[in-house]
Enzyme design. Structure first.
Site, PDB file in Angstrom:
ATOM      1  CG  ASN A   7      -0.245   0.632   2.428  1.00  0.00           C
ATOM      2  OD1 ASN A   7      -0.199   1.856   2.570  1.00  0.00           O
ATOM      3  ND2 ASN A   7       0.324  -0.204   3.276  1.00  0.00           N
ATOM      4  CB  CYS A  33       4.898   6.138   7.520  1.00  0.00           C
ATOM      5  SG  CYS A  33       3.839   6.060   6.051  1.00  0.00           S
TER       6      CYS A  33
END
Lengths: 312, 281, 312, 281
Positions: free
Chosen positions: A69, A130
């Site tokens: 993702n 992230c």
């Protein structure tokens, strides 16, 4: 009946199963499928100071036993989170860890200060890993110094339990864990996703809108288990293990490698009931094996002397 | 069966319950055109609550290969049989495997998903525009429109006559259906969007419902916007979960109040007002 | 007919498909299944100065879309390799890269010197990334300085094409690639396996005899493609891409990300004909797409300016 | 069929060709005991060259789930039908899936693998010892021994009477078969290894062939070593490839000349001389 309740780093949960940040929103969508308070806890969607639109599509690429993702921390921003989603999830009976992400250490501090003022939050999950944001994000998690700087800034403004979410895209994850432990982290959670990409062969271009994204799912589980094992050797603070957990047996692997609790991520995307089924499977295994307290199996596979804490 | 389905459907679309993750038996699967399959799945609880325009996430097996489910619009519901029917076209690994499943196989299904079409109580005249596989979610809508006594006309497009879908069902509805094919092998040569502007001027349609290829939905939405006729389009995007948690299937959206955001096709949609979608695809 | 022949770093091959070291022995077993000279080339089993018995069993653990091994460089040692297996494979018409592994840079040099004296060897693959050996092995590949030291020692004793096999268990693989390029590496091959482990939950112990092993297979392909893409940006020398390649399309992903050739590993374990089928699938795709020379698609997915070399 | 099989088998075991990677149709699959299945696979080219004691690597599907094949001894060969038969017990994810395949499914198979048993031309008297599922690779051996006119006695063990395998086939061979069960529900209570020492003293057997659980093979090998009777054991190990390239399935081995090494069970075996194996399991 095996005791499934866990308590670590000042965080109490009725069972050791959390849902991983970015795969459960703020719990509202899952609560339409099963009562969210069946969960031990939830790591809510990564929150930033300002609203983020996130990356362009395609944001999802399917891979063998996994999914990539590149959402890019799409979220309404701190202000709106404090208004709506956070109060909603705090009405429920589960441990709520608020996942925060920022560019500079000061951003993390500002987020931490704001969350600290909200009653009922179980703790903070500091996302220094992230892979989908340009500034900061994974950069912080890639080096001990930068990781420590973020932790130091957060520690200075809150007494809430702070869990630092580590990146697996490093040479020595134990070294990063040590750095944040030294700055007062109460626990670490690992692993975040693996920086990955897929080429669309017929278009001769990267498939994802952001070129690269983060890989999660059963594909990377054996690497994640190894990293939990290494971190269990390198620091004393508790660990929340995650990475491709799809069954009770998977979850038990992480706990025996040294995790005090686990988080379910990609599996929930494919089967929304996965977190609940995993709790049931863990309980059934403990009953079968005559385990009175699930905390007994924490670190059970580790060499004697390492993490004896877990083995009461 | 159709009559039955109509009655029952109208009853149940009023009661919406939660999303379920089930293992559904394949009751039937057959090709309706080259590379296009119709599959009936046993799912009584889903059949009891499905709304027109909703979809399911289905996987060809429980082995995790492929890893993700595939979104499929609910094409038909048979409450007597406790089944739902989907229509799908083979265009990748997942659908290739799905086309190979056999009667009796048990498939992992998450359903019902998404928000259906919004049919105003007082709707008088509706125009429904479908293209290719896009007719699937429109059939349950047509049943509802008929039940509500809404005067409805249908524009249906396909590449060729033998790829024109759902005609077997549409004929039973006694609605005016205008057919378009890319090659003119049946009906008018071209797309359902041509002549739409004039039709809207004269037809007095209060709402347009559309599902089909992106280019068709784009032009229908733009024509409706120009004619100031409300237009509900049912979008498709590459999806991760299908129920809103992964935020993978977003579309750039401009709300009536001007707010710009990325909406989840699966959870905030799949049905959107045409003029609120940025057609930058 | 598309031209499939490739030439890079002084290595010539009739097609860009090699079999990866450790998944093809010295070619003898595979040659009982298909004529080995159908391959573009072969990276033979890792060779060390002294014979190695390797690790205890279990050496194999199956994972979702992958396999972990902890063989531990079992091999008969340099002397026996020079007597038997190497002369045998050199009689065949394919590019033979001899994979060497050692403890100290001096060991690598001694191995390189010995192989340099053997006529017909296409080049050396210097393994600085084996996760399954105590001394040396991956340690060298984990840091630019140590990787450079090994390359320097090898370069000093041979003019053979030297391909350095990189470890994926690092924070910045491009940095390691730069370090060996600076010391005269002719090419890099990546990725080696990912350090992983599996816990046998019922025994509450690590499953593998060596506790940890190296993960390969389709599971890790998206991470490997990303690393090839990054290395293509960071160095100018050619790349041999590998990591979970199971189809022609997989191989094309690596080449479009910047690889001049590819190696097939775990796929061969499951289907011994995989390398041959991959060659056929690549050829068929090129025909379909009207690609006259497969070298045209090298780096095709990279931004303009990066690796234009490939796109003739 | 048995007679046919015997003739053809003896002809073909003389011609060994290479290993093949094929997609084999499931001709038949059924349970012979609780959790134990017999599966017949269409594989004419393999049937034509399989040697007693060889095995196959088989996967329950071509989806890559599970990733690796499972080693299965070849239990029977029918050249007329062009098929091979395997016998397997469910004890993990792979075999659980294998037990669920249906007639007509196509399974990826690599075969024939490994070196079979070595039957000396002039062998006069042989003793064959099997335990549980281990009888599978022994049945083709018994056919060969019968064809070569070797006097053969069989010791066969199982946990219980209803888990005693291959009796349907063994009765047709007209060989002395002594049965042992752990619980005494059939034949002698205990293991085939008990009384073996005496049997070897008196029986004048020139070679013992054994396949079964590791504890059984260990004790049989040790008893044979003490009695100085050659003993061929067919080992099993967790395998990666099945044809020697991954070096995963090794066993500690001491050759006649004293050389100690780790041998690949799949490629150097699976049949080894009992006293050359280190039984440290």
């Amino acid at each position: 009946m095996t005791n499934l309740a866990v308590e670590f780093a000042g965080i109490k949960a009725k069972n050791p199963v959390f849902t991983a940040s970015g795969t459960c929103g703020f719990g509202q969508e899952l609560n339409e499928i099963f009562p969210i308070d069946k969960l031990g806890g939830i790591m809510v969607k990564g929150t930033t100071l300002q609203p983020r639109l996130g990356n362009n599509t395609p944001r999802i690429a399917e891979t063998p036993s996994g999914v990539i993702n590149c959402v890019g921390l799409q979220n309404p921003g701190l202000e709106k989170v404090l208004e709506g989603p956070l109060p909603w999830i705090l009405q429920h009976d589960l441990a709520v860890l608020v996942n925060i992400s920022g560019g500079e250490p000061a951003d993390y501090a500002e987020l931490a200060r704001a969350i600290d003022a909200v009653p009922g939050v179980a703790g903070l999950e500091v996302n220094i890993s992230c892979p989908n944001v340009k500034a900061g994000g994974m950069a912080h998690g890639a080096h001990p110094e930068t990781a420590a700087a973020v932790m130091k800034a957060v520690r200075a403004v809150t007494d809430l339990p702070v869990v630092v979410k580590l990146s697996p895209n490093v040479t020595d994850i134990g070294e990063i864990a040590k750095a944040v432990e030294a700055e007062g982290a109460d626990a670490v959670s690992l692993v975040n996703t693996f920086l990955s990409m897929v080429i669309d062969v017929n278009r001769r271009k990267p498939l994802l809108g952001n070129i690269m994204g983060g890989l999660s799912g059963p594909a990377i589980r054996p690497i994640a288990v190894r990293m939990v094992w290494q971190v269990a050797h390198s620091v004393k603070i508790p660990i929340i293990g995650m990475g491709g957990i799809s069954s009770g047996e998977d979850a038990l692997q992480f706990m025996m490698a040294g995790a005090n609790a686990v988080a379910v991520g990609a599996a929930t995307m494919v089967n929304p009931l996965a977190p609940v089924q995993i709790i049931d499977e863990m309980a059934a295994w403990c009953e079968k094996e005559g385990v009175a307290d699930i905390n007994e199996i924490v670190g059970a596979a580790l060499p004697a002397g390492v993490r004896d804490c877990g083995c009461i | 069966m159709a009559e039955n389905a109509i009655k029952k459907l109208v009853v149940t679309i009023l009661v919406i319950k939660g999303i379920e993750a089930i293992s559904a038996e394949v009751l039937d699967i057959f090709a309706v055109a080259e590379g296009i399959y119709e599959m009936e799945l046993a799912a009584p609880t889903v059949a009891a609550k499905a709304k027109p325009g909703q979809f399911v996430m289905v996987r060809p097996n429980a082995l995790g290969q492929p890893f993700l489910g595939r979104p499929m619009g609910i094409y038909d519901v048979d409450q007597k049989r406790g089944s739902i029917t989907i229509l799908f076209e083979v265009h990748g690994k997942g659908t290739t495997l799905l086309a190979k499943v056999q009667k009796g196989d048990m498939l992992p299904v998450v359903a019902p998903l998404g928000n259906g079409f919004d049919v105003p109580e007082d709707l008088g005249r509706a125009l429904v525009v479908g293209g290719g596989i896009g007719v699937a979610p429109l059939y349950p809508l047509l049943l509802q429109l008929k039940e509500q006594g809404v005067y409805t006309e249908v524009l249906l497009g396909a590449q060729t006559a033998d790829r024109l879908l759902a005609m077997d069902r549409l004929v039973r509805l006694n609605m005016p259906v205008t057919v378009f094919t890319d090659d003119g092998s049946m009906g008018t040569k071209g797309y359902p969007s041509q002549g739409l502007a004039e039709l809207l001027k004269e037809g007095g349609f209060e709402t347009v419902f559309c599902c089909g290829p992106m280019p068709l939905m784009r032009s229908v939405a733009q024509i409706c916007a120009a004619a100031d006729v409300p237009c509900q389009v049912s979008l498709e995007e590459r999806m991760g979960c299908g129920f809103g948690i992964c935020v993978g299937c977003v579309v750039d959206h401009k709300a009536a109040d001007g707010t710009i955001s990325k909406k989840r096709v699966c959870y905030d949609g799949p049905v959107f007002e045409g003029k609120e979608v940025f057609w930058n695809d």
